[in-house]
Design a protein around this motif. Structure first.
Motif, PDB file in Angstrom:
ATOM      1  N   CYS A   1      24.667 -67.829  46.973  1.00 15.71           N
ATOM      2  CA  CYS A   1      24.836 -66.647  47.806  1.00 15.71           C
ATOM      3  C   CYS A   1      25.472 -65.555  46.949  1.00 15.71           C
ATOM      4  CB  CYS A   1      25.731 -67.014  48.987  1.00 15.71           C
ATOM      5  SG  CYS A   1      26.140 -65.636  50.029  1.00 15.71           S
ATOM      6  N   ILE A   2      24.839 -64.387  46.858  1.00 18.79           N
ATOM      7  CA  ILE A   2      25.354 -63.365  45.932  1.00 18.79           C
ATOM      8  C   ILE A   2      26.665 -62.753  46.425  1.00 18.79           C
ATOM      9  CG2 ILE A   2      23.138 -62.747  44.893  1.00 18.79           C
ATOM     10  CD1 ILE A   2      23.375 -60.166  46.723  1.00 18.79           C
ATOM     11  N   GLU A   3      27.023 -62.981  47.688  1.00 22.57           N
ATOM     12  CA  GLU A   3      28.315 -62.481  48.182  1.00 22.57           C
ATOM     13  C   GLU A   3      29.466 -63.067  47.370  1.00 22.57           C
ATOM     14  OE1 GLU A   3      25.850 -62.855  50.224  1.00 22.57           O
ATOM     15  OE2 GLU A   3      25.806 -60.977  51.337  1.00 22.57           O
ATOM     16  N   ASN A   4      29.225 -64.193  46.690  1.00 19.56           N
ATOM     17  CA  ASN A   4      30.285 -64.827  45.897  1.00 19.56           C
ATOM     18  C   ASN A   4      30.397 -64.253  44.480  1.00 19.56           C
ATOM     19  OD1 ASN A   4      30.824 -66.500  48.020  1.00 19.56           O
ATOM     20  ND2 ASN A   4      29.545 -68.180  47.266  1.00 19.56           N
TER      21      ASN A   4
ATOM     22  N   SER B   1      31.428 -61.986  41.462  1.00 19.91           N
ATOM     23  CA  SER B   1      32.670 -61.223  41.286  1.00 19.91           C
ATOM     24  C   SER B   1      32.361 -59.726  41.181  1.00 19.91           C
ATOM     25  CB  SER B   1      33.400 -61.692  40.034  1.00 19.91           C
ATOM     26  OG  SER B   1      32.739 -61.225  38.891  1.00 19.91           O
ATOM     27  N   ALA B   2      33.355 -58.923  41.567  1.00 15.69           N
ATOM     28  CA  ALA B   2      33.196 -57.466  41.492  1.00 15.69           C
ATOM     29  C   ALA B   2      32.955 -57.038  40.050  1.00 15.69           C
ATOM     30  CB  ALA B   2      34.438 -56.783  42.056  1.00 15.69           C
TER      31      ALA B   2
ATOM     32  N   ILE C   1      29.291 -57.218  38.997  1.00 16.58           N
ATOM     33  CA  ILE C   1      28.459 -56.125  39.526  1.00 16.58           C
ATOM     34  C   ILE C   1      28.733 -54.828  38.768  1.00 16.58           C
ATOM     35  CG2 ILE C   1      27.981 -54.725  41.590  1.00 16.58           C
ATOM     36  CD1 ILE C   1      26.989 -57.596  41.854  1.00 16.58           C
TER      37      ILE C   1
ATOM     38  N   TYR D   1      22.861 -50.001  47.394  1.00 22.30           N
ATOM     39  CA  TYR D   1      23.628 -51.247  47.527  1.00 22.30           C
ATOM     40  C   TYR D   1      22.677 -52.427  47.757  1.00 22.30           C
ATOM     41  CZ  TYR D   1      26.765 -54.574  49.889  1.00 22.30           C
ATOM     42  OH  TYR D   1      27.458 -55.689  50.266  1.00 22.30           O
TER      43      TYR D   1
ATOM     44  N   GLY E   1      21.690 -55.487  45.178  1.00 18.99           N
ATOM     45  CA  GLY E   1      21.936 -56.857  45.645  1.00 18.99           C
ATOM     46  C   GLY E   1      20.729 -57.749  45.388  1.00 18.99           C
TER      47      GLY E   1
ATOM     48  N   SER F   1      20.564 -60.942  42.938  1.00 23.27           N
ATOM     49  CA  SER F   1      20.143 -62.279  43.395  1.00 23.27           C
ATOM     50  C   SER F   1      19.056 -62.847  42.467  1.00 23.27           C
ATOM     51  CB  SER F   1      19.672 -62.248  44.853  1.00 23.27           C
ATOM     52  OG  SER F   1      18.479 -61.521  44.958  1.00 23.27           O
TER      53      SER F   1
ATOM     54  N   THR G   1      20.936 -63.992  39.319  1.00 20.55           N
ATOM     55  CA  THR G   1      21.690 -65.220  39.626  1.00 20.55           C
ATOM     56  C   THR G   1      20.760 -66.428  39.668  1.00 20.55           C
ATOM     57  OG1 THR G   1      23.233 -63.906  40.912  1.00 20.55           O
ATOM     58  CG2 THR G   1      23.308 -66.266  41.262  1.00 20.55           C
TER      59      THR G   1
END
Lengths: 196, 201
Positions: A23-26, A28-29, A32, A114, A118, A122, A125
């Motif tokens: 999950c790309i929400e994990n 780190s800032a 990005i 945004y 994302g 993904s 990742t």
């Protein structure tokens, strides 16, 4: 099969076998921010017609190096995948390379948001966390080999020597009196700045 | 024409915020001088590097060991101030090289490296590692190599990446066997380290 290529800060991305990052929400800032240093909501990409051109395009990146770096990595995106999901613009004028031949290979991924960043994150990742995809889409570039390629293009008069990075000029023995004169003037200017 | 070219060259490398940087450099020089006991310095002294060097040379002759760590702490603080205003990256103009290059000729330098390692500040450790990665191995001291090895063992992948870059750039290391015990929590970097060890073995 054509690809769009970008330099990647591989240490920023989840390691190859880490399945916590499905999950790309994990992400780190830092990952990005450091990977997607956009300008005018665009990211730079280079098109190659097939995988065999990877060392050549690696030399194109190396040509602008100001500092020494023994190896770096490039990520390959299938052209159709990017063309289908993102807005692409052919932008030879924005090409940051000293090798003329590759300017025509430059594209910008435009109007990024945004959401589209994302999606790109993904994809990256997925490539970095899957052993098979990792080997297929992430390629290591040896800078020594790149320097040899640049030198060969230089002998063919395909290189704009003024645009070569400081490190590359030094390695290829191309530092001129003018370069040294500019460096001296820079130092003098620094001293003047201090004295004001 | 040549003048225009030279001017273009000059201004292309001066950061937009050079006034802010000049102020920051002034603050850093102040910190360096005060770390050596010149708390009541005359500000004008700082504007004349040659005079400043004389003062540093005079001071270094009478330098006392008792303030050694205290001095390197202050130097570390000064360095943190400098890099907080600068971006760190291989493709960036690297202004802090001057600071580290000058510092590397001072007797506090080894202590500074030791303090920086203990302090563990990400930006500071990264900046020093990038500086060391640009030097030839023939010019690297044992303390500098130890610093890079410590960074390689830091457990922070970002710093490990820069430390590994230094070793790959040097293409040399004093104890190749020791590297075998180091693990990096990133497949790509571990692969680079393993390849380097195999190549050197």
């Amino acid at each position: 099969m054509a690809f769009l290529v970008r330099k990647i800060n591989i240490e920023q991305w989840p390691k190859g076998t880490n399945k916590d990052f499905t999950c790309i929400e994990n992400l780190s800032a830092d990952t990005i921010i450091k990977e997607f240093n956009t300008s005018g909501n665009a990211l730079s990409l280079w098109k190659i017609e097939n995988e065999s051109e990877i060392k050549e395009i690696g030399a194109s990146f190396t040509s602008r190096f100001k500092t020494k770096q023994a190896v770096f990595r490039l990520i390959l995106f299938p052209y159709e995948l990017i063309d289908k999901n993102f807005q692409l613009e052919h932008t030879p004028k924005n090409a940051d390379t000293a090798i003329r031949k590759f300017r025509n290979c430059h594209y910008d991924m435009c109007n990024l948001t945004y959401g589209s960043l994302g999606l790109l994150a993904s994809i990256i990742t997925k490539y970095t966390t899957d052993t098979e995809l990792k080997d297929k889409y992430i390629k290591k570039i040896d800078v020594k080999e790149s320097l040899q390629i640049i030198d060969a293009y230089r002998l063919d008069k395909e290189v704009d020597e003024n645009l070569l990075g400081r490190y590359v000029k030094k390695e290829l023995g191309l530092e001129t009196d003018k370069d040294r004169e500019i460096a001296d003037l820079e130092n003098k200017l620094k001293k003047l700045t201090k004295s004001k | 024409m040549l003048g225009e070219v030279l001017l273009a060259g000059m201004f292309s490398v001066i950061p937009v915020s050079h006034h802010a940087n000049a102020t920051r450099k002034y603050e850093i020089q102040t910190a360096i001088f005060s770390s050596r006991g010149y708390e009541n310095f005359i500000p004008e002294e700082l504007y004349f590097p040659e005079e400043g060097n004389k003062l540093l040379q005079m001071e270094s002759k009478t330098s006392t060991q008792k303030n050694f760590n205290n001095n390197s702490d202050k130097l570390l603080t000064a360095f943190k101030c400098l890099i907080s205003d600068l971006r760190i990256g291989f493709d960036e103009e690297i202004d802090y090289f001057d600071f580290l290059f000058n510092l590397s000729e001072e007797e506090d330098y080894n202590s500074f490296l030791w303090q920086a390692n203990l302090d563990g500040n990400l930006k500071v450790c990264s900046a020093i590692s990038i500086f060391l990665s640009q030097k030839d191995y023939s010019a690297i001291t044992a303390q500098e190599e130890n610093f890079i090895i410590a960074m390689l063992k830091s457990g922070n992948v970002q710093i490990q990446s820069i430390a590994l870059t230094a070793i790959l750039n040097w293409d040399e290391v004093s104890d190749i066997n020791y590297l075998k015990s180091i693990k990096i929590d990133n497949d790509f970097l571990q692969e680079d380290l393993t390849e380097f060890i195999e190549h050197k073995a």
